[in-house]
Motif scaffolding. Structure first.
Motif, PDB file in Angstrom:
ATOM      1  N   GLY A   1       0.812  -1.208   0.000  1.00  0.00           N
ATOM      2  CA  GLY A   1       0.000   0.000   0.000  1.00  0.00           C
ATOM      3  C   GLY A   1       0.852   1.267   0.000  1.00  0.00           C
ATOM      4  O   GLY A   1       0.517   2.252  -0.672  1.00  0.00           O
ATOM      5  N   SER A   2       1.964   1.241   0.713  1.00  0.00           N
ATOM      6  CA  SER A   2       2.839   2.415   0.783  1.00  0.00           C
ATOM      7  C   SER A   2       3.478   2.715  -0.567  1.00  0.00           C
ATOM      8  O   SER A   2       3.488   3.864  -1.026  1.00  0.00           O
ATOM      9  N   ILE A   3       4.003   1.677  -1.217  1.00  0.00           N
ATOM     10  CA  ILE A   3       4.651   1.908  -2.504  1.00  0.00           C
ATOM     11  C   ILE A   3       3.621   2.270  -3.569  1.00  0.00           C
ATOM     12  O   ILE A   3       3.899   3.052  -4.486  1.00  0.00           O
ATOM     13  N   THR A   4       2.411   1.748  -3.441  1.00  0.00           N
ATOM     14  CA  THR A   4       1.348   2.094  -4.389  1.00  0.00           C
ATOM     15  C   THR A   4       0.955   3.559  -4.245  1.00  0.00           C
ATOM     16  O   THR A   4       0.702   4.256  -5.244  1.00  0.00           O
ATOM     17  N   TYR A   5       0.909   4.039  -3.006  1.00  0.00           N
ATOM     18  CA  TYR A   5       0.620   5.460  -2.761  1.00  0.00           C
ATOM     19  C   TYR A   5       1.680   6.336  -3.414  1.00  0.00           C
ATOM     20  O   TYR A   5       1.360   7.341  -4.074  1.00  0.00           O
ATOM     21  N   LEU A   6       2.953   5.959  -3.264  1.00  0.00           N
ATOM     22  CA  LEU A   6       4.024   6.745  -3.871  1.00  0.00           C
ATOM     23  C   LEU A   6       3.950   6.697  -5.395  1.00  0.00           C
ATOM     24  O   LEU A   6       4.192   7.702  -6.066  1.00  0.00           O
ATOM     25  N   ARG A   7       3.609   5.546  -5.928  1.00  0.00           N
ATOM     26  CA  ARG A   7       3.499   5.438  -7.383  1.00  0.00           C
ATOM     27  C   ARG A   7       2.423   6.375  -7.919  1.00  0.00           C
ATOM     28  O   ARG A   7       2.594   6.989  -8.983  1.00  0.00           O
ATOM     29  N   ALA A   8       1.323   6.489  -7.185  1.00  0.00           N
ATOM     30  CA  ALA A   8       0.223   7.331  -7.653  1.00  0.00           C
ATOM     31  C   ALA A   8       0.501   8.817  -7.435  1.00  0.00           C
ATOM     32  O   ALA A   8       0.225   9.649  -8.313  1.00  0.00           O
ATOM     33  N   ARG A   9       1.056   9.180  -6.260  1.00  0.00           N
ATOM     34  CA  ARG A   9       1.208  10.590  -5.904  1.00  0.00           C
ATOM     35  C   ARG A   9       2.521  11.199  -6.381  1.00  0.00           C
ATOM     36  O   ARG A   9       2.557  12.368  -6.758  1.00  0.00           O
TER      37      ARG A   9
END
Length: 352
Positions: free
Chosen positions: A262-270
C-alpha cells in the motif's frame, strides 16, 4: 534474435515459448497460484519442503494447461485479430505444428488428470474444469468469448477459480489436513473477484479492437460503464475473500506485506504519477493489488514458513529462482522510494 549459431534445440525451445506466450502468464498467473499453496500449508500448519516434488508436478500440470490455452486462443483468434489489425503469433504457422502442440498438451494434461484422480476425484474435476472452461471459451461453435457475460465467467473459471481451488485442495490433501471448508470458500471468493476484475481490465483495454472485429465481449455488448461497475463489484468480492484468507491464515508478515504494498502504491500514484486502476485501462497504469499477489504475498508467506520450518527456506530459494526477475522489477521501486523519503527528511532537517 537468434543467429545461425543457435543450436536447433534452443531454436525449437524459443519457438515453443513464443507460441505459448509464456512471458505473458508465467509470473502473473503462477506466482499467485503458488501463493495459495504456501498459504494453505501455513493454514494447515504443515511444512512445504516435504511437498515440494508434488508442488513442482502441479506447476508442470498447470504449465501444460496454460500452453494449451495460449496456443488455442491465438489459433482461434486469427480471423478476429486480422479484422482488428492486431498481430497474431500463429497467423503464419503451419496447422500441423499447431495441431501437434495441442495434441501434446492434451496428452500431458490427461496424464496429469489421471494422477489428480488418484489423489481425489474433486482434484481431477477441478483440473479438468479449467481445460473445459477454456476450450468452450475459444472453440467454435460455442466460443463463449463472443457471448458477453458467459465469456467473463469462462475466463475467470479457467484462469483463476479452478486452478486456485485445485491448488488449495491438493495441498490440504497432500498434507493430510482435515476438510478446509471455510478456507476453500475464501479462496473461491477471492479467485472469482480477482478473475473477473482481470478479464474486465483486458476487455476494457481491448474494447476498440474487439468492436472493430465484431467480437461480442461483455464490454462491447454492454458498454464500458457497465464493465467498470462490474469491476467495482468484483473488487468488493475479491477484498472480502482476501480479508478472510488473511484472517484465517494468521500470518503477520502477510499483513506487513500488504502495508508495504500500500505504501509503494501510494508513492506510485502521488509521486510518480502512475495511476492506480480497478480495471479500466489508462496509460502508465498500475492494476490494484496485482503486485501484492504476484510478489509481496508469496514472499511474505514463504518467509513465515521458513521461520516456523527452516527447511522451507529451500522452497523460498526455488521461488526466487522461478520468479526472481519479475519480483525484482517490482521491488526495486523501493530504491526510488527510499530516495524520495531521504530527500524529504533532508528538507525537514534543513528547515529546522
Amino acid at each position: 534474435m537468434m543467429d545461425n549459431r543457435t543450436p536447433p534445440a534452443a531454436g525449437a525451445a524459443y519457438a515453443l515459448l513464443r507460441m505459448a506466450r509464456a512471458s505473458e502468464w508465467w509470473a502473473f498467473k503462477f506466482a499467485p497460484i503458488l501463493a495459495t499453496a504456501y498459504a494453505t500449508a501455513a493454514f494447515a500448519q504443515v511444512p512445504l519442503w516435504p511437498l515440494l516434488p508434488r508442488l513442482l508436478l502441479l506447476l508442470l500440470a498447470l504449465t501444460v494447461g496454460a500452453t494449451y490455452v495460449s496456443v488455442l486462443n491465438d489459433w482461434t483468434d486469427r480471423a478476429d485479430d486480422h479484422a482488428a489489425g492486431k498481430p497474431n503469433r500463429l497467423a503464419g504457422q503451419s496447422p500441423r505444428v499447431v495441431a501437434a502442440m495441442l495434441a501434446g498438451c492434451a496428452a500431458a494434461g490427461l496424464w496429469a488428470g489421471i494422477y489428480f484422480w488418484q489423489v481425489s476425484p474433486m482434484s481431477a474435476g477441478l483440473y479438468l474444469g479449467a481445460w473445459v472452461a477454456y476450450s468452450l471459451y475459444s472453440l467454435p461453435p460455442v466460443r463463449l468469448k463472443v457471448r458477453g457475460g458467459w465469456g467473463l465467467l469462462a475466463d475467470m473459471a479457467g484462469a483463476h477459480l479452478f486452478p486456485q481451488l485445485l491448488t488449495a485442495a491438493l495441498v490440504s490433501q497432500w498434507a493430510g489436513a482435515a476438510a478446509l471448508g471455510w478456507w476453500l470458500a475464501a479462496v473461491g471468493a477471492w479467485a472469482v473477484g480477482c478473475g473477473l476484475r482481470n478479464i474486465l481490465w483486458h476487455q476494457l483495454g481491448d474494447a476498440a479492437n474487439d468492436a472493430r472485429a465484431g467480437v461480442g465481449t461483455f464490454v462491447v455488448r454492454h458498454g464500458e460503464p457497465a464493465g467498470r461497475r462490474l469491476a467495482v463489484a468484483a473488487l468488493v468480492l475479491e477484498a472480502v475473500g482476501l480479508g478472510l484468507l488473511l484472517y484465517l491464515g494468521r500470518q503477520p508478515l502477510a499483513y506487513l506485506a500488504l502495508v508495504l504494498y500500500g505504501s509503494i502504491t501510494y508513492l506510485r500514484a502521488r509521486v510518480w504519477q502512475q495511476p492506480v486502476v480497478i480495471a479500466q485501462s489508462r496509460a502508465g497504469q498500475h492494476l490494484l493489488l496485482n503486485d501484492y499477489y504476484e510478489v509481496y504475498y508469496p514472499l511474505a508467506l514463504l518467509l513465515g514458513q521458513a521461520w516456523h520450518h527452516p527447511a522451507d527456506a529451500g522452497v523460498l530459494a526455488l521461488h526466487i529462482g522461478l520468479f526472481g526477475l519479475h519480483s525484482w522489477h517490482r521491488l526495486r521501486l523501493w530504491g526510488a522510494a527510499l530516495a524520495v523519503l531521504g530527500g524529504k527528511m533532508q528538507r525537514l532537517l534543513h528547515a529546522d
